[in-house]
Design a protein around this motif. Structure first.
Motif, mmCIF file in Angstrom:
data_model
loop_
_atom_site.group_PDB
_atom_site.id
_atom_site.type_symbol
_atom_site.label_atom_id
_atom_site.label_comp_id
_atom_site.label_asym_id
_atom_site.label_seq_id
_atom_site.Cartn_x
_atom_site.Cartn_y
_atom_site.Cartn_z
ATOM 1 N N LEU A 125 0.939 -1.249 -0.146
ATOM 2 C CA LEU A 125 0.298 -0.241 -0.068
ATOM 3 C C LEU A 125 0.769 1.331 0.026
ATOM 4 C CD1 LEU A 125 -2.620 -1.121 2.714
ATOM 5 C CD2 LEU A 125 -2.816 -1.265 0.134
ATOM 6 N N SER A 126 2.187 1.381 0.742
ATOM 7 C CA SER A 126 2.822 2.676 0.739
ATOM 8 C C SER A 126 4.285 1.900 1.303
ATOM 9 C CB SER A 126 2.200 3.401 1.660
ATOM 10 O OG SER A 126 2.228 2.992 3.033
ATOM 11 N N VAL A 127 5.056 2.790 0.977
ATOM 12 C CA VAL A 127 6.589 2.725 1.368
ATOM 13 C C VAL A 127 7.090 3.972 2.112
ATOM 14 C CG1 VAL A 127 9.035 2.644 0.347
ATOM 15 C CG2 VAL A 127 7.057 1.410 -0.727
ATOM 16 N N ALA A 159 4.062 2.247 -5.547
ATOM 17 C CA ALA A 159 3.294 2.484 -4.605
ATOM 18 C C ALA A 159 3.488 3.823 -3.963
ATOM 19 C CB ALA A 159 3.481 1.542 -3.464
ATOM 20 N N PRO A 160 2.671 4.606 -3.364
ATOM 21 C CA PRO A 160 2.884 5.827 -2.664
ATOM 22 C C PRO A 160 4.090 5.900 -1.818
ATOM 23 C CG PRO A 160 0.792 5.308 -2.538
ATOM 24 C CD PRO A 160 1.282 3.958 -3.042
ATOM 25 N N VAL A 161 4.945 6.767 -1.832
ATOM 26 C CA VAL A 161 6.241 6.782 -1.142
ATOM 27 C C VAL A 161 6.403 7.838 -0.317
ATOM 28 C CG1 VAL A 161 8.860 6.780 -1.256
ATOM 29 C CG2 VAL A 161 7.547 5.580 -3.086
ATOM 30 N N PHE A 162 6.442 7.756 0.933
ATOM 31 C CA PHE A 162 6.732 8.827 1.975
ATOM 32 C C PHE A 162 8.117 9.021 2.375
ATOM 33 C CE2 PHE A 162 2.324 7.472 2.118
ATOM 34 C CZ PHE A 162 1.720 8.603 2.153
ATOM 35 N N PHE A 163 8.739 10.396 2.215
ATOM 36 C CA PHE A 163 10.112 10.579 2.603
ATOM 37 C C PHE A 163 9.831 11.283 3.975
ATOM 38 C CE2 PHE A 163 10.072 10.332 -2.041
ATOM 39 C CZ PHE A 163 11.014 9.377 -2.213
ATOM 40 N N ASP A 174 16.087 1.845 7.298
ATOM 41 C CA ASP A 174 15.662 3.022 6.604
ATOM 42 C C ASP A 174 14.306 2.777 5.746
ATOM 43 O OD1 ASP A 174 17.063 1.772 4.737
ATOM 44 O OD2 ASP A 174 18.118 3.569 4.248
ATOM 45 N N VAL A 175 13.542 1.578 5.792
ATOM 46 C CA VAL A 175 12.500 1.400 4.803
ATOM 47 C C VAL A 175 11.479 0.392 5.680
ATOM 48 C CG1 VAL A 175 11.601 0.418 2.896
ATOM 49 C CG2 VAL A 175 13.884 1.459 2.829
ATOM 50 N N TYR A 176 10.147 1.133 5.592
ATOM 51 C CA TYR A 176 9.133 0.297 6.078
ATOM 52 C C TYR A 176 8.226 0.020 4.706
ATOM 53 C CZ TYR A 176 9.389 0.735 11.247
ATOM 54 O OH TYR A 176 9.790 0.456 12.438
ATOM 55 N N LEU A 177 7.505 -1.041 4.857
ATOM 56 C CA LEU A 177 6.472 -1.184 3.864
ATOM 57 C C LEU A 177 5.086 -1.373 4.484
ATOM 58 C CD1 LEU A 177 7.978 -3.969 1.331
ATOM 59 C CD2 LEU A 177 8.028 -1.541 1.098
ATOM 60 N N ILE A 178 4.037 -0.596 3.980
ATOM 61 C CA ILE A 178 2.832 -1.115 4.525
ATOM 62 C C ILE A 178 1.925 -2.147 3.782
ATOM 63 C CG2 ILE A 178 0.704 -0.016 5.296
ATOM 64 C CD1 ILE A 178 2.835 0.894 6.950
#
Length: 64
Positions: free
Chosen positions: A10-12, A24-28, A56-60
């Motif tokens: 769903l997002s990164v 996928a939508p990426v949030f920095f 430094d990375v999460y996936l939803i």
């Protein structure tokens, strides 16, 4: 035979712009604390599960 999705990203969420790309939508985020806050909130908002796949990375991910 019918096929269906069982998992969807769903997002990164990341603090490192060089580690991710589109799809996928990426949030920095600016730092680790902000990244963890985003992961926790997006997990609830998107009804998914946050998976930490690096420092430094999460996936939803949505599991069906």
């Amino acid at each position: 035979m019918s096929e269906s999705l069982t998992k969807v990203i769903l997002s990164v969420i990341t603090t490192n712009r060089n580690r991710v790309a589109g799809g996928a939508p990426v949030f920095f985020c600016n730092d680790q604390k902000e990244m963890e806050l985003f992961a926790k909130n997006l997990e609830a908002i998107l009804d998914g599960i946050a998976h930490r796949i690096g420092d430094d990375v999460y996936l939803i991910v949505k599991h069906f």
